[in-house]
Design an enzyme around this catalytic site. Structure first.
Site, PDB file in Angstrom:
ATOM      1  N   TYR A 123       6.036 -23.787 -26.241  1.00  0.00           N
ATOM      2  CA  TYR A 123       7.165 -23.879 -27.170  1.00  0.00           C
ATOM      3  C   TYR A 123       7.089 -25.133 -28.041  1.00  0.00           C
ATOM      4  CZ  TYR A 123       9.305 -19.980 -24.770  1.00  0.00           C
ATOM      5  OH  TYR A 123       9.561 -18.739 -24.256  1.00  0.00           O
ATOM      6  N   LYS A 170       0.880 -21.158 -12.982  1.00  0.00           N
ATOM      7  CA  LYS A 170      -0.357 -20.365 -12.968  1.00  0.00           C
ATOM      8  C   LYS A 170      -1.489 -21.394 -12.872  1.00  0.00           C
ATOM      9  CE  LYS A 170      -2.399 -16.347 -13.391  1.00  0.00           C
ATOM     10  NZ  LYS A 170      -2.280 -15.286 -12.382  1.00  0.00           N
ATOM     11  N   ASP A 203       2.733 -14.708 -11.358  1.00  0.00           N
ATOM     12  CA  ASP A 203       2.614 -13.244 -11.267  1.00  0.00           C
ATOM     13  C   ASP A 203       3.177 -12.743  -9.931  1.00  0.00           C
ATOM     14  OD1 ASP A 203       0.486 -14.730 -10.311  1.00  0.00           O
ATOM     15  OD2 ASP A 203      -1.077 -13.351 -10.975  1.00  0.00           O
ATOM     16  N   ASP A 227      11.401 -18.919 -19.271  1.00  0.00           N
ATOM     17  CA  ASP A 227      12.052 -18.002 -20.199  1.00  0.00           C
ATOM     18  C   ASP A 227      11.957 -16.575 -19.668  1.00  0.00           C
ATOM     19  OD1 ASP A 227      13.187 -16.873 -22.411  1.00  0.00           O
ATOM     20  OD2 ASP A 227      11.654 -17.491 -23.836  1.00  0.00           O
ATOM     21  N   ASP A 231      14.906 -13.978 -17.403  1.00  0.00           N
ATOM     22  CA  ASP A 231      15.356 -12.637 -17.803  1.00  0.00           C
ATOM     23  C   ASP A 231      15.213 -11.649 -16.641  1.00  0.00           C
ATOM     24  OD1 ASP A 231      15.909 -13.571 -20.389  1.00  0.00           O
ATOM     25  OD2 ASP A 231      15.229 -11.696 -21.308  1.00  0.00           O
TER      26      ASP A 231
END
Ligand code: NAI
Length: 330
Positions: A123, A170, A203, A227, A231
């Site tokens: 970002y 990750k 993941d 982010d 959700d």
């Protein structure tokens, strides 16, 4: 009277903002709203989507309540949201997710807090077109930003009687960038021996959230994973219409729902103001209006319990019917 910046946004932003302002008024809280506009509509008049006056207003008042602002995809100006968080150094994005009464979900007793780093990662907006067929985007992770967000997560755990912080990365692939984020979380964890510490790859975290979400307490993530994962958490508790959020920095705090401007339902009196209201309730707690905050929350929960709810969570009430039902309980 407390002065608070109110950013009305666009899409469903103005509808849910008006609903929340009415509810706060009905609860008897006196706020001197410093109303500011931002986003696509402002570009035509002022040339930029986030004029300096908005930033100055938040700097003056220290606190803002913000509704969503549309970000054009793939072209044009940088996101107002990203810019606001960066300019005001609102480094912690806090998104508590828990079940609400009357909202049917796959799992019960969800109680997860997402703590998302809010100022860097992909970002940072450092992208370039290398040639016609190649684009690159740079992922920035720094020790200072990673350490302060880890400290925020652990401090939050201590203050709110939470048991565990789980860092999500990750780092097996992004060995240097996510590796640094992980290293900072590990170092910070050592200073909080009473809070348990776990590590998970993003993941696997997504899969575990879908299969067995009750295992999670606080999730600590870099910006992009935060982010996306927040959700998923919103989906677990019934959707974006009820997912609250806050952006917190050392000097300023901006409270806003997780969801966007929902252009598909804008202007139709269909939007669910709950996410915005829950964000405002946290804002009231933050400003010391704890009594009014819990009165509003009780009225909201009672309304949902009675089955008065908007279409996104399985009801048939319009935004204004739902708002009026909450006000009636105040
Ligand atoms: P969105 O969150 O606006 O909508 C996704 C889906 O959820 C839509 O079907 C929408 O109708 C529904 N939804 C969202 N909020 C709702 C509510 N309060 N009540 C009932 N249904 C609701 O996400 P989308 O469509 O990806 O983004 C639209 C715009 O919003 C984009 O320009 C995006 O950049 C912007 N956005 C702004 C944010 C902010 O201002 N903080 C955050 C996320 C997106």
């Amino acid at each position: 009277m407390t002065k608070i910046t109110l950013i009305k946004g666009d899409g469903i932003g103005p509808e849910i903002t008006d609903a929340v302002v009415k509810i706060i008024e009905a609860a008897g809280v006196k706020i001197d709203w410093d109303v500011q506009t931002a986003g696509a509509d402002v570009i035509e008049k002022e040339g930029v989507p986030l004029p300096d006056r908005v930033l100055e207003s938040v700097k003056r008042n220290k606190i803002a309540l913000k509704s969503p602002v549309t970000t054009p995809i793939g072209k044009g100006f940088r996101s107002v949201n990203v810019q606001l968080r960066k300019e005001l150094d609102l480094y912690a994005n806090l998104r508590p997710c828990y079940n609400l009464p009357g909202v049917k979900t796959r799992y019960e007793n969800i109680d997860i807090v997402v703590v998302r780093e809010n100022t860097e990662d992909l970002y940072a907006g450092i992208e370039r077109q290398v040639d016609e067929n190649t684009a690159e985007s740079i992922k920035i992770i720094t020790r200072s930003a990673s350490t302060r967000i880890a400290e925020f997560a652990f401090d939050y755990a201590v203050k709110n009687n939470r048991k565990e912080v789980c860092v999500v990365t990750k780092a097996n692939i992004c060995k240097l960038s996510d590796g640094l984020f992980l290293e900072c979380a590990r170092e910070t964890a050592k200073k909080y021996p009473d809070i348990s510490f776990k590590e998970i790859l993003v993941d696997n975290c997504c899969m575990q959230l879908v299969q067995n979400p009750n295992q999670f307490d606080i999730l600590l993530l870099p910006n992009l994973y935060g982010d996306i994962v927040s959700d998923i958490c919103a989906g677990l508790i019934g959707g974006l219409g009820i997912a609250q959020g806050a952006n917190i920095g050392k000097d300023y705090a901006v409270f806003e729902p997780v969801h966007g401007s929902a252009p598909d339902i804008a202007g139709q009196d269909k939007a669910n103001p709950t996410a915005m209201l829950m964000s405002a309730i946290e804002m009231l707690n933050f400003t010391g209006e704890n009594k009014a905050a819990s009165r509003i929350k009780n009225a909201l929960l009672k309304t949902l319990e009675e089955g008065i709810k908007t279409a996104d969570i399985g009801g048939s009430a319009s935004c204004s019917e739902f708002t009026n039902a909450i006000i009636a309980k105040l």
